[in-house]
Each structure stands twice: as C-alpha cells, then as structure tokens.
Scaffold this motif. Sequence first.
Motif, PDB file in Angstrom:
ATOM      1  N   UNK A 241      30.617  28.679  28.090  1.00  0.00           N
ATOM      2  CA  UNK A 241      31.912  28.673  28.771  1.00  0.00           C
ATOM      3  C   UNK A 241      31.816  29.495  30.047  1.00  0.00           C
ATOM      4  N   UNK A 242      32.711  29.222  30.993  1.00  0.00           N
ATOM      5  CA  UNK A 242      32.794  30.097  32.166  1.00  0.00           C
ATOM      6  C   UNK A 242      33.270  31.487  31.762  1.00  0.00           C
ATOM      7  N   UNK A 243      33.831  31.596  30.548  1.00  0.00           N
ATOM      8  CA  UNK A 243      34.227  32.923  30.055  1.00  0.00           C
ATOM      9  C   UNK A 243      33.030  33.852  29.947  1.00  0.00           C
ATOM     10  N   UNK A 244      31.827  33.297  29.777  1.00  0.00           N
ATOM     11  CA  UNK A 244      30.634  34.146  29.699  1.00  0.00           C
ATOM     12  C   UNK A 244      30.018  34.381  31.075  1.00  0.00           C
ATOM     13  N   UNK A 245      30.716  33.937  32.119  1.00  0.00           N
ATOM     14  CA  UNK A 245      30.225  34.095  33.494  1.00  0.00           C
ATOM     15  C   UNK A 245      31.156  34.962  34.336  1.00  0.00           C
ATOM     16  N   UNK A 246      32.461  34.711  34.234  1.00  0.00           N
ATOM     17  CA  UNK A 246      33.382  35.200  35.265  1.00  0.00           C
ATOM     18  C   UNK A 246      33.936  36.604  35.049  1.00  0.00           C
ATOM     19  N   UNK A 247      33.934  37.129  33.818  1.00  0.00           N
ATOM     20  CA  UNK A 247      34.583  38.419  33.561  1.00  0.00           C
ATOM     21  C   UNK A 247      33.589  39.544  33.836  1.00  0.00           C
ATOM     22  N   UNK A 248      33.484  39.935  35.086  1.00  0.00           N
ATOM     23  CA  UNK A 248      32.494  40.933  35.498  1.00  0.00           C
ATOM     24  C   UNK A 248      33.121  42.211  36.011  1.00  0.00           C
ATOM     25  N   UNK A 249      34.415  42.167  36.280  1.00  0.00           N
ATOM     26  CA  UNK A 249      35.059  43.307  36.924  1.00  0.00           C
ATOM     27  C   UNK A 249      35.096  43.159  38.435  1.00  0.00           C
ATOM     28  N   UNK A 250      34.378  42.148  38.967  1.00  0.00           N
ATOM     29  CA  UNK A 250      34.419  41.905  40.411  1.00  0.00           C
ATOM     30  C   UNK A 250      35.768  41.292  40.779  1.00  0.00           C
ATOM     31  N   UNK A 251      36.329  41.667  41.922  1.00  0.00           N
ATOM     32  CA  UNK A 251      37.577  41.035  42.355  1.00  0.00           C
ATOM     33  C   UNK A 251      37.341  39.579  42.746  1.00  0.00           C
ATOM     34  N   UNK A 252      38.272  38.686  42.372  1.00  0.00           N
ATOM     35  CA  UNK A 252      38.178  37.272  42.707  1.00  0.00           C
ATOM     36  C   UNK A 252      39.121  36.983  43.876  1.00  0.00           C
ATOM     37  N   UNK A 253      38.559  36.614  45.001  1.00  0.00           N
ATOM     38  CA  UNK A 253      39.324  36.380  46.222  1.00  0.00           C
ATOM     39  C   UNK A 253      39.083  34.946  46.695  1.00  0.00           C
ATOM     40  N   UNK A 254      39.889  34.453  47.640  1.00  0.00           N
ATOM     41  CA  UNK A 254      39.711  33.082  48.123  1.00  0.00           C
ATOM     42  C   UNK A 254      38.318  32.773  48.668  1.00  0.00           C
ATOM     43  N   UNK A 255      37.585  33.795  49.146  1.00  0.00           N
ATOM     44  CA  UNK A 255      36.244  33.542  49.667  1.00  0.00           C
ATOM     45  C   UNK A 255      35.144  33.834  48.638  1.00  0.00           C
ATOM     46  N   UNK A 256      35.555  34.188  47.398  1.00  0.00           N
ATOM     47  CA  UNK A 256      34.580  34.456  46.340  1.00  0.00           C
ATOM     48  C   UNK A 256      34.015  33.134  45.807  1.00  0.00           C
ATOM     49  N   UNK A 257      32.702  33.078  45.644  1.00  0.00           N
ATOM     50  CA  UNK A 257      32.054  31.911  45.034  1.00  0.00           C
ATOM     51  C   UNK A 257      31.313  32.380  43.781  1.00  0.00           C
ATOM     52  N   UNK A 258      31.846  32.041  42.638  1.00  0.00           N
ATOM     53  CA  UNK A 258      31.224  32.381  41.365  1.00  0.00           C
ATOM     54  C   UNK A 258      30.082  31.403  41.086  1.00  0.00           C
ATOM     55  N   UNK A 259      28.964  31.898  40.561  1.00  0.00           N
ATOM     56  CA  UNK A 259      27.855  30.988  40.252  1.00  0.00           C
ATOM     57  C   UNK A 259      27.128  31.434  38.989  1.00  0.00           C
ATOM     58  N   UNK A 260      26.013  30.783  38.716  1.00  0.00           N
ATOM     59  CA  UNK A 260      25.298  30.984  37.464  1.00  0.00           C
ATOM     60  C   UNK A 260      24.619  32.351  37.350  1.00  0.00           C
ATOM     61  N   UNK A 261      24.583  33.106  38.433  1.00  0.00           N
ATOM     62  CA  UNK A 261      23.965  34.437  38.382  1.00  0.00           C
ATOM     63  C   UNK A 261      24.924  35.488  37.826  1.00  0.00           C
ATOM     64  N   UNK A 262      26.197  35.120  37.648  1.00  0.00           N
ATOM     65  CA  UNK A 262      27.183  36.045  37.104  1.00  0.00           C
ATOM     66  C   UNK A 262      27.093  36.082  35.574  1.00  0.00           C
TER      67      UNK A 262
END
Length: 538
Positions: free
Chosen positions: A346-367
């Motif tokens: 799931x993306x749940x195992x990728x996105x919850x890092x504590x990093x702020x999510x902003x319009x210019x943020x690009x989440x990828x497989x390295x998270x």
Amino acid sequence: MISVDIGLEFRPKTVYDVDGTSVLSQLYYHLSKTLAEQAALKFAEEHGIDLVTLHPGFVLGPLLQPVLNITSEGMLNFIKKGQEIFPDGTFRFVDVRDVAYGHIQAFEISSASGRYCLVGRVAYSSEAFEILHKLYPAISVPETCKKEKPAGPPYHVSKERAKRLGIDFLPLETKVEEFKAVETEESMSGRGKLACVTGASGYIAAWLVKMLLERHYTVNATVRSLKDPQKTEHLLALDGAKERLHLFEANLLEEGSFDPAVDGCDCVFHTASPVNLSSSIPQVFFFYSLHFRVLVTYKRTFDLRVLISFTQFQAELVEPAVKGTLNVLQSCTKFPSIKRVVITSSTASIMITGKPLKPDTVMDETWFSSPVLSLLSPFKTLAEQAALKFAEEHGIDLVTLHPGFVLGPLLQPVLNATSEGMLNLIKTGKEMSIDGIYRFVDVRDVAYAHIQAFEIPSACGRYCLVGSVAYSSEALKIIHKLYPAISLPDTCKKEKPAGPPFHVSKERAKSLGIDFLPLEVSLKDMVESLMEKNFLIL
C-alpha cells in the motif's frame, strides 16, 4: 481519419492530430466523410448540440456481423492476394474494440469534446504481413512485402486526446491475430502457467483472478473458508473458472497452510492481509497516529498513555500481516518452480514519513513509512520490511506493489474497506482521510499491474500505483455531475486550493505498461457497481 489527413504531407517525424482537415479530394469516400463532418459541426454550432467526432483509422479485429465490411474485405484480399489497399502501403491501424470503447467514453466522460484521432499504430503493410506469416506460416509473404522498408513508422498520429478517453490501444499483433478469430497473444500469456492468488475473495484479488483466467492461467486461489459462499461464489462464476480455477482454504497464521496452494506454481500473488477496521482499534490508533504526528511536529513530549490498546492492535493486525506474509514466503521456498512473488502492499507503507506534503512534493518508491506514524502503515510497513529481508536471505525474486485508495467496480458481494469508505463519503460526507486527500487508483489498473509485475522479466523492487491525488470534494463533484440526485455535503462546498495537494510518481508504473484510467471512469463504474449490488439506492 480521412476527414483529417488527406492533403497533408507525411514524413517519418510528422505527428498529425485533430487540427488537420482534409482538402476536398477526388476520392469520393474521403469527400463524403469530410463534407459530412463539416456539415455536422456547422449544424451543431448553430443549434447548440454537444457534438463529439471520432476519427478511426483502418479498423481491424474480430467480426460480429456475418458479412465483410470494407476494411475486413480489404484485409482479406491483402492476405490472399497481397493486394494493397493504399498506394503507399501505409496503414493507420486501430482495433474495432478500441473504437467502440471510444464511443462510449466520449459520451460518459463529461469533459469530452471536439475531435479525437483513434489510431493505435501507423505501419507498412509488409509489417502486418510479416506478423501474419509468423503466426500462420502457411500464409506466404508476397514479393512486394519482401522489399526493405525504412525503419520505424512512416509517420505518427497523436494519441494524447485518445488517452483522455481512457483508451489504451491494443497492440497490432492482437488486431492481426484476432482478425483470424484466434486467441490473442496477451490472452494466451498464461497458457501452461500456474499462479497462486492468496486472499482471492478480496476486492483487488478477485479482479486479479478474473484477469489471470482471461489470459488462460490456471489459478490456485486461497480463501479463509470454502464454506462461505460470499468468499467463493463470485470467483466460481468467472469465465474459465470451471476449467482452470482451484480453491484452497488457508490461514495466514498457520504455518504450512499455503503449501498445497503454491505447490508447482510459476508465480505467487500475495494479496491476503488483515484489515480489521470494524473493531475499536482504529479509533484508538487513529487518535494515537494523529496525536503523535502533531507532537512530533512541535517537538513536544509524546504521551504514552494513548498506547493502551497497543497489545490488541499487535494481535489483530500487525502479527497476522507480518507472520502471514512470512508463512506464505516460507511455503514458496519449498517449491523451486516459483519464479517470482508479487506482494500487494500500500502507499501507506510509503507516504507516512513525517515529511511535509506540498503541491510540489513528488512521492516515489524511495520513501518508506515510519511504523509509528499512522494506523495503516504499521502492519503494511512491517510486513513489507519482513518480506524484503526474508526474500533477500532466501533468494526469492520479490516485487511489491503499492496502490493508493482503490476505486472501481466490485466483483465480490460484500463491501471492502475502500468501497465502504467511498459509500459513506457519498451518503454522509464522512471522510476516511483526516485531511480529505486521497490517492486514487482503479482496481483494474492494480490487478493488471500484478500480472505485468510477473510477466515482465525486468520488473523488480517497489511500484507506486496512484492515478491521481485529489481532494474528496473533487471526487464528489464528479459524482454529482454524473448523478445529480447525489447531493454534495456542505464540507465539499468549501473552496479547495487549485491543483493536486501533492504528487505520486508514475514513472515506474509506466514501465509496467500502466496507463491509469481517468478518475471519472473509476468513480462512475464504482457508483454503477454499488447501485447494481443495492448498496446505493438513488
């Protein structure tokens, strides 16, 4: 296409699109199409008619009618006599099913407008003949087709607007082969192969089983109970199930439980995972998750009293996910026939890092998510970490897929977590996400990605599967436009910032051949499915 292309100069680097208009030619068929379109456009403008025009090329594929049409007759003469249909031997091929689907999408997608070129591939006739000869050696190649042609397509036709209709053109090999009313290469990709799907009664898994059967795989499908018709009947009703579907009962927590199901398999798709969102645990850990993130943000002391239900959480969600995954992988080590294991994460195992999510943020497989920062990520994250470690230690070829909030039609007779969440959002405006932001993806794209992750030899590592990131209000506005009887909750009437709140990379998903379905299509098909199953009554 003849109302677009006649009179244009074609070169290998030429890309023509719907801006082209044919000159009035002496080719009467071309003339009739061009004049008819011009008259229709003029009339529609004068009378306020919402008009869309589709422009297919040379249409191939299986016939339903009992007589030959112009393109099928032309293709038949080409096969039998090598008789060219076009003087330059160049064709703009498109499958009849893509054209038919394009018509429906042009109506159902509310934003569709104007003209759409429908061409899957531009190629020389000799290229089509070589494909035919390879498939059917008894068909000889005419002398005209043996002459060398320039490498690459003679020119290009833009697919950009067609993609907005959700069209992913069938390959030329499929069109040519099915013209002879035989199975396509893709539909036969599973012939002679045995695949195991764990948790097969679920939302994603049922679609995966359906697609595997359509490709002539034999499927070993595991469910928690063979006695529960809600877990088996929709699977047994699938095309090909009678001949090639075998059901097994398996328990995630029972060591060796999956041995019979994975024995002799070429690939194992592990989709089974506990998602117990009906217990009291989510409320406690939703608070825990939110509280912890707020405190971390402000660098304040974390109150451990919110962990009062941690033991129960571990027992019901974390342990089954981690131990269940390891049990499946342990079974896989016993059978050398297994070439690859694909795990649904799931993306749940990728996105919850504590990093702020902003319009210019690009989440990828390295998270990688921190297990302590959210409700869903602990068991998904820990299960993935355990799987990666086990696979490395035991030499298992492992691929993990990370879908977002999964939408689209249901095959199973009961609601899953995301369909229930979407139903509540539609009926009451109740959010599943605290910020009202969703990472949408269609269930059919997710199922197809599983198959591609096995069939493409170079597939490896992690893949994010998110078609679009949007606010719930955007989704509900689309639904309201499609179904005016569904009223918008007051929360959706508040203005949201323009554009997506953040982005999820699609680059690796594209390498699997995934062209995500538009959000409009997923939402419409899901609402239709919910109504068909009487979960939603308008």
